[in-house]
Design a protein around this motif. Structure first.
Motif, mmCIF file in Angstrom:
data_model
loop_
_atom_site.group_PDB
_atom_site.id
_atom_site.type_symbol
_atom_site.label_atom_id
_atom_site.label_comp_id
_atom_site.label_asym_id
_atom_site.label_seq_id
_atom_site.Cartn_x
_atom_site.Cartn_y
_atom_site.Cartn_z
ATOM 1 N N SER A 98 0.827 -1.208 0.000
ATOM 2 C CA SER A 98 0.000 0.000 0.000
ATOM 3 C C SER A 98 0.859 1.254 0.000
ATOM 4 N N ARG A 99 1.920 1.241 0.794
ATOM 5 C CA ARG A 99 2.803 2.401 0.866
ATOM 6 C C ARG A 99 3.495 2.654 -0.467
ATOM 7 N N PHE A 100 3.889 1.570 -1.153
ATOM 8 C CA PHE A 100 4.528 1.724 -2.466
ATOM 9 C C PHE A 100 3.550 2.323 -3.470
ATOM 10 N N ILE A 101 2.325 1.787 -3.509
ATOM 11 C CA ILE A 101 1.328 2.296 -4.454
ATOM 12 C C ILE A 101 1.053 3.775 -4.193
ATOM 13 N N LEU A 102 0.922 4.151 -2.939
ATOM 14 C CA LEU A 102 0.597 5.536 -2.604
ATOM 15 C C LEU A 102 1.754 6.492 -2.848
ATOM 16 N N ASP A 103 2.951 6.116 -2.451
ATOM 17 C CA ASP A 103 4.061 7.070 -2.430
ATOM 18 C C ASP A 103 5.048 6.959 -3.579
ATOM 19 N N GLN A 157 -2.045 9.621 4.595
ATOM 20 C CA GLN A 157 -1.792 8.855 5.814
ATOM 21 C C GLN A 157 -2.474 7.498 5.726
ATOM 22 N N LEU A 158 -1.684 6.449 5.840
ATOM 23 C CA LEU A 158 -2.195 5.093 5.776
ATOM 24 C C LEU A 158 -2.561 4.625 7.171
ATOM 25 N N HIS A 159 -3.835 4.310 7.368
ATOM 26 C CA HIS A 159 -4.287 3.841 8.660
ATOM 27 C C HIS A 159 -3.959 2.366 8.834
ATOM 28 N N LYS A 160 -3.764 1.929 10.041
ATOM 29 C CA LYS A 160 -3.370 0.551 10.317
ATOM 30 C C LYS A 160 -4.379 -0.438 9.744
ATOM 31 N N GLU A 198 -5.496 -0.780 6.870
ATOM 32 C CA GLU A 198 -6.397 -0.288 5.820
ATOM 33 C C GLU A 198 -5.717 -0.430 4.468
ATOM 34 N N ALA A 199 -6.362 -1.098 3.535
ATOM 35 C CA ALA A 199 -5.811 -1.280 2.197
ATOM 36 C C ALA A 199 -5.797 0.050 1.451
ATOM 37 N N GLU A 200 -4.825 0.194 0.557
ATOM 38 C CA GLU A 200 -4.675 1.479 -0.128
ATOM 39 C C GLU A 200 -5.883 1.810 -1.003
ATOM 40 N N ASP A 201 -6.551 0.797 -1.582
ATOM 41 C CA ASP A 201 -7.699 1.116 -2.421
ATOM 42 C C ASP A 201 -8.872 1.650 -1.596
ATOM 43 N N VAL A 202 -9.057 1.124 -0.389
ATOM 44 C CA VAL A 202 -10.094 1.647 0.501
ATOM 45 C C VAL A 202 -9.744 3.070 0.933
ATOM 46 N N LEU A 203 -8.479 3.289 1.213
ATOM 47 C CA LEU A 203 -8.020 4.617 1.611
ATOM 48 C C LEU A 203 -8.312 5.636 0.513
ATOM 49 N N VAL A 204 -7.942 5.291 -0.731
ATOM 50 C CA VAL A 204 -8.115 6.211 -1.859
ATOM 51 C C VAL A 204 -9.586 6.407 -2.198
#
Length: 200
Positions: free
Chosen positions: A16-21, A90-93, A95-101
């Motif tokens: 998730s961190r790689f996809i986001l950042d 900010q990535l919540h514990k 939480e998948a990146e697609d849900v975050l986005v």
């Protein structure tokens, strides 16, 4: 096509961190098609240029009942604008990146950056995941869908090659249930191997 090696991704949080950042810095086109190992294009002729009118297109989520049901990231189309706008979110514990986005930051991304998420009817033509297959989708995501559509021997070989603990509890459970229903006992054995890896 150029390949670039990146540092190992050892967890879902690291993914998730790689996809986001970091994904944006590797993309030189206006859009990127993200395809995880458990999904693929079903029929290239089903591509629609209308998909490019939106910054994010992914299969709808049926378990949400609000208007933020699009979409799954495992097989998704994202604009370079969206990838750049997601840097530093900010990535919540857990939480998948697609849900975050698509849920946690969707309104901010729409208002602050003018990004557009595809409507559900178009997302259904793009891909399916946890909705019923319509038969005219461009692609799909989900190992639980692979077992339904692939020959048993081919799917079992894929499962056998996976690293232990790669599948989540839910996915391995779905494979076991579907293998039992279909009488695919070799597939069942591989699914149990993944399931038991969680107990170690």
């Amino acid at each position: 096509m150029a390949w670039k090696q990146i540092a190992p991704i050892r967890s879902r949080d690291e993914y998730s961190r790689f996809i986001l950042d970091h994904l944006a810095e590797h993309i030189e086109t206006r859009f990127a098609l993200i395809v995880q190992w458990d999904g693929y294009v079903l029929d290239g002729s089903r591509w629609r240029d209308e998909f490019l009118n939106y910054d994010y297109v992914g299969a709808p989520w049926p378990h949400f009942e609000d208007r933020q049901t699009v979409g799954n990231g495992g097989f998704s189309l994202r604009s370079k604008r969206l990838l750049e706008a997601c840097r530093g979110l900010q990535l919540h514990k857990n939480e998948a990146e697609d849900v975050l986005v698509c849920r946690s930051y969707r309104h901010e991304l729409e208002k602050k950056h003018g990004l557009r998420f595809a409507p559900e009817h178009l997302a259904r033509q793009f891909a399916y995941e946890r909705t019923e297959k319509q038969g005219d989708e461009f692609g799909f995501h989900g190992v639980f869908n692979m077992i339904r559509d692939m020959p048993q021997a081919e799917f079992s070989a894929i499962l056998a090659a996976l690293e232990p603990h790669l599948l989540g509890r839910r996915e391995s459970g779905e494979i076991i249930r579907e293998a039992l229903r279909r009488g695919h006992f070799h597939t069942l054995r591989q699914g149990l191997r993944q399931r038991l890896s969680w107990c170690r």
